[in-house]
Each structure stands twice: as structure tokens, then as C-alpha cells.
Design a protein around this motif. Structure first.
Motif, short mmCIF file in Angstrom:
data_model
loop_
_atom_site.label_atom_id
_atom_site.label_comp_id
_atom_site.label_asym_id
_atom_site.label_seq_id
_atom_site.Cartn_x
_atom_site.Cartn_y
_atom_site.Cartn_z
N GLN A 54 0.79 -1.22 0.00
CA GLN A 54 0.00 0.00 0.00
C GLN A 54 0.83 1.28 0.00
OE1 GLN A 54 -2.56 -0.38 3.37
NE2 GLN A 54 -3.76 -2.01 2.46
N SER A 55 1.69 1.44 0.97
CA SER A 55 2.34 2.72 1.19
C SER A 55 3.44 3.06 0.20
CB SER A 55 2.90 2.78 2.61
OG SER A 55 1.85 2.68 3.53
N LEU A 56 3.93 2.10 -0.55
CA LEU A 56 4.96 2.41 -1.53
C LEU A 56 4.36 2.81 -2.87
CD1 LEU A 56 7.58 -0.35 -0.75
CD2 LEU A 56 7.62 2.05 -0.11
N LEU A 57 3.07 2.82 -2.92
CA LEU A 57 2.41 3.23 -4.15
C LEU A 57 2.38 4.75 -4.22
CD1 LEU A 57 -0.54 0.70 -4.07
CD2 LEU A 57 1.57 0.53 -5.37
N PRO A 58 2.56 5.33 -5.39
CA PRO A 58 2.67 6.78 -5.50
C PRO A 58 1.41 7.55 -5.13
CG PRO A 58 2.67 5.74 -7.65
CD PRO A 58 2.76 4.64 -6.64
N ARG A 59 0.28 6.87 -4.98
CA ARG A 59 -0.96 7.58 -4.63
C ARG A 59 -0.97 8.08 -3.20
NH1 ARG A 59 -4.33 4.03 -1.84
NH2 ARG A 59 -3.75 1.86 -2.09
N HIS A 60 -0.10 7.56 -2.34
CA HIS A 60 -0.05 8.00 -0.96
C HIS A 60 0.73 9.31 -0.86
CE1 HIS A 60 -1.86 4.56 1.14
NE2 HIS A 60 -1.56 3.96 0.00
N GLN A 61 0.31 10.14 0.06
CA GLN A 61 0.87 11.49 0.18
C GLN A 61 2.36 11.52 0.45
OE1 GLN A 61 -1.12 13.89 3.06
NE2 GLN A 61 0.01 15.71 2.53
N ASN A 62 2.83 10.76 1.42
CA ASN A 62 4.24 10.79 1.80
C ASN A 62 4.82 9.39 1.92
OD1 ASN A 62 4.61 13.65 2.16
ND2 ASN A 62 3.32 13.49 3.97
N PRO A 63 4.92 8.64 0.86
CA PRO A 63 5.45 7.29 0.97
C PRO A 63 6.95 7.31 1.27
CG PRO A 63 5.19 7.86 -1.33
CD PRO A 63 4.60 9.00 -0.53
N PRO A 64 7.45 6.29 1.96
CA PRO A 64 8.88 6.24 2.25
C PRO A 64 9.71 5.85 1.02
CG PRO A 64 7.79 4.32 3.13
CD PRO A 64 6.72 5.22 2.59
N GLY A 65 9.06 5.50 -0.05
CA GLY A 65 9.74 5.14 -1.29
C GLY A 65 8.74 5.07 -2.42
N ASP A 66 9.20 4.73 -3.58
CA ASP A 66 8.35 4.65 -4.76
C ASP A 66 8.62 3.32 -5.46
OD1 ASP A 66 7.06 4.87 -7.22
OD2 ASP A 66 7.62 6.96 -7.50
N ALA A 67 7.66 2.43 -5.37
CA ALA A 67 7.82 1.08 -5.93
C ALA A 67 7.99 1.09 -7.45
CB ALA A 67 6.64 0.20 -5.53
N ARG A 68 7.69 2.19 -8.08
CA ARG A 68 7.90 2.28 -9.53
C ARG A 68 9.37 2.50 -9.86
NH1 ARG A 68 4.28 7.28 -10.85
NH2 ARG A 68 5.62 7.93 -9.14
N ARG A 69 10.12 3.07 -8.91
CA ARG A 69 11.51 3.44 -9.17
C ARG A 69 12.53 2.71 -8.30
NH1 ARG A 69 8.36 7.95 -9.53
NH2 ARG A 69 8.44 9.07 -11.51
N GLU A 70 12.06 2.12 -7.21
CA GLU A 70 12.96 1.47 -6.26
C GLU A 70 12.49 0.04 -6.01
OE1 GLU A 70 13.79 4.19 -2.75
OE2 GLU A 70 12.01 5.09 -3.62
N LYS A 71 13.42 -0.82 -5.70
CA LYS A 71 13.05 -2.17 -5.30
C LYS A 71 12.41 -2.10 -3.92
CE LYS A 71 16.39 -4.62 -8.04
NZ LYS A 71 17.25 -5.79 -8.11
N VAL A 72 11.27 -2.75 -3.78
CA VAL A 72 10.55 -2.74 -2.51
C VAL A 72 11.44 -3.25 -1.38
CG1 VAL A 72 8.60 -3.73 -1.27
CG2 VAL A 72 8.29 -2.90 -3.61
N ALA A 73 12.21 -4.29 -1.63
CA ALA A 73 13.09 -4.85 -0.60
C ALA A 73 14.10 -3.80 -0.11
CB ALA A 73 13.83 -6.06 -1.14
N GLU A 74 14.58 -2.94 -0.99
CA GLU A 74 15.53 -1.90 -0.59
C GLU A 74 14.86 -0.86 0.29
OE1 GLU A 74 17.19 -0.42 -4.23
OE2 GLU A 74 18.26 -2.29 -4.63
N VAL A 75 13.64 -0.47 -0.05
CA VAL A 75 12.92 0.51 0.77
C VAL A 75 12.64 -0.09 2.14
CG1 VAL A 75 10.81 1.86 1.01
CG2 VAL A 75 11.91 1.65 -1.23
N LEU A 76 12.18 -1.32 2.17
CA LEU A 76 11.88 -1.97 3.45
C LEU A 76 13.12 -2.15 4.30
CD1 LEU A 76 9.25 -4.61 2.32
CD2 LEU A 76 8.87 -2.35 3.31
N ALA A 77 14.24 -2.49 3.68
CA ALA A 77 15.50 -2.64 4.42
C ALA A 77 15.90 -1.31 5.05
CB ALA A 77 16.60 -3.15 3.49
N HIS A 78 15.61 -0.21 4.38
CA HIS A 78 15.93 1.11 4.89
C HIS A 78 15.09 1.45 6.13
CE1 HIS A 78 17.33 5.23 4.71
NE2 HIS A 78 16.09 5.67 4.66
N LEU A 79 13.91 0.83 6.25
CA LEU A 79 13.01 1.12 7.36
C LEU A 79 13.30 0.28 8.60
CD1 LEU A 79 9.63 1.37 5.44
CD2 LEU A 79 11.16 3.23 6.12
N VAL A 80 14.03 -0.81 8.45
CA VAL A 80 14.33 -1.68 9.59
C VAL A 80 15.12 -0.89 10.62
CG1 VAL A 80 15.61 -3.71 10.32
CG2 VAL A 80 14.25 -3.80 8.24
#
Length: 102
Positions: free
Chosen positions: A16-42
């Protein structure tokens, strides 16, 4: 916990939150690998609180008490509105800082 396994939050975040429709996502699943964004949040205390299912205490590491989170949730009438307010007014997920510190 509402019967969910630890780490389910990250699956939800990826969905849900990595989709660009959200106001302030921690990343953008269109441009970044989801695993990399999630690893950054750990280890991030805000997202760790969410992973634990503690939306009221999400701001404790920023000096925003759980009691304030509960108060705002009651005033807003919906936990989702508190979460939206928290990220809109208090925390910037992309830079991982309290908004007053930007």
C-alpha cells in the motif's frame, strides 16, 4: 497483536504505502526495489512501532507521547485519521525526520 505475524506491517507497507498515490510514501515502488525501501526502514523507531501495531505510540521517539496519540485518535474519531495526521504534520517518511527538524 490482532493475530498477525511479526513483519506483516512490512508486507502491508510494500503493498500500500509504496504506491505513488499516498501522500508521503517512504519510497516509490515504480523506481525502487521494494526490498531496498523496506530494508531502509528496519530499525526506524517510527516504523518499528507500526510493525508492532502501536499506532498510538508511533511518535514516542520524536517526543510525541502515546497519550497524545490516543487523545488525537479520540478527537479525530478514527485511528486512520491519526495516522494520516501524524505523517502529515509530524514526520517525513522520505527523509526520516520530524517535520519540525526539516
Amino acid at each position: 497483536s490482532r493475530g498477525r505475524a511479526p513483519g506483516d506491517f512490512y508486507s502491508t507497507l510494500a503493498h500500500q504505502s509504496l504506491l505513488p498515490r499516498h501522500q508521503n510514501p517512504p519510497g516509490d515502488a515504480r523506481r525502487e526495489k521494494v526490498a531496498e525501501v523496506l530494508a531502509h526502514l528496519v530499525g526506524n523507531p517510527v516504523f518499528e512501532k507500526l510493525d508492532q501495531g502501536d499506532i498510538y505510540g508511533v511518535g514516542e521517539s520524536l517526543g510525541i507521547s502515546e497519550a497524545y496519540g490516543r487523545q488525537r485518535c479520540g478527537e479525530l474519531g478514527n485511528v486512520c485519521l491519526w495516522c494520516d495526521e501524524f505523517f502529515e504534520k509530524h514526520y517525513e517518511p522520505q527523509s526520516m525526520v520530524r517535520k519540525g527538524d526539516l
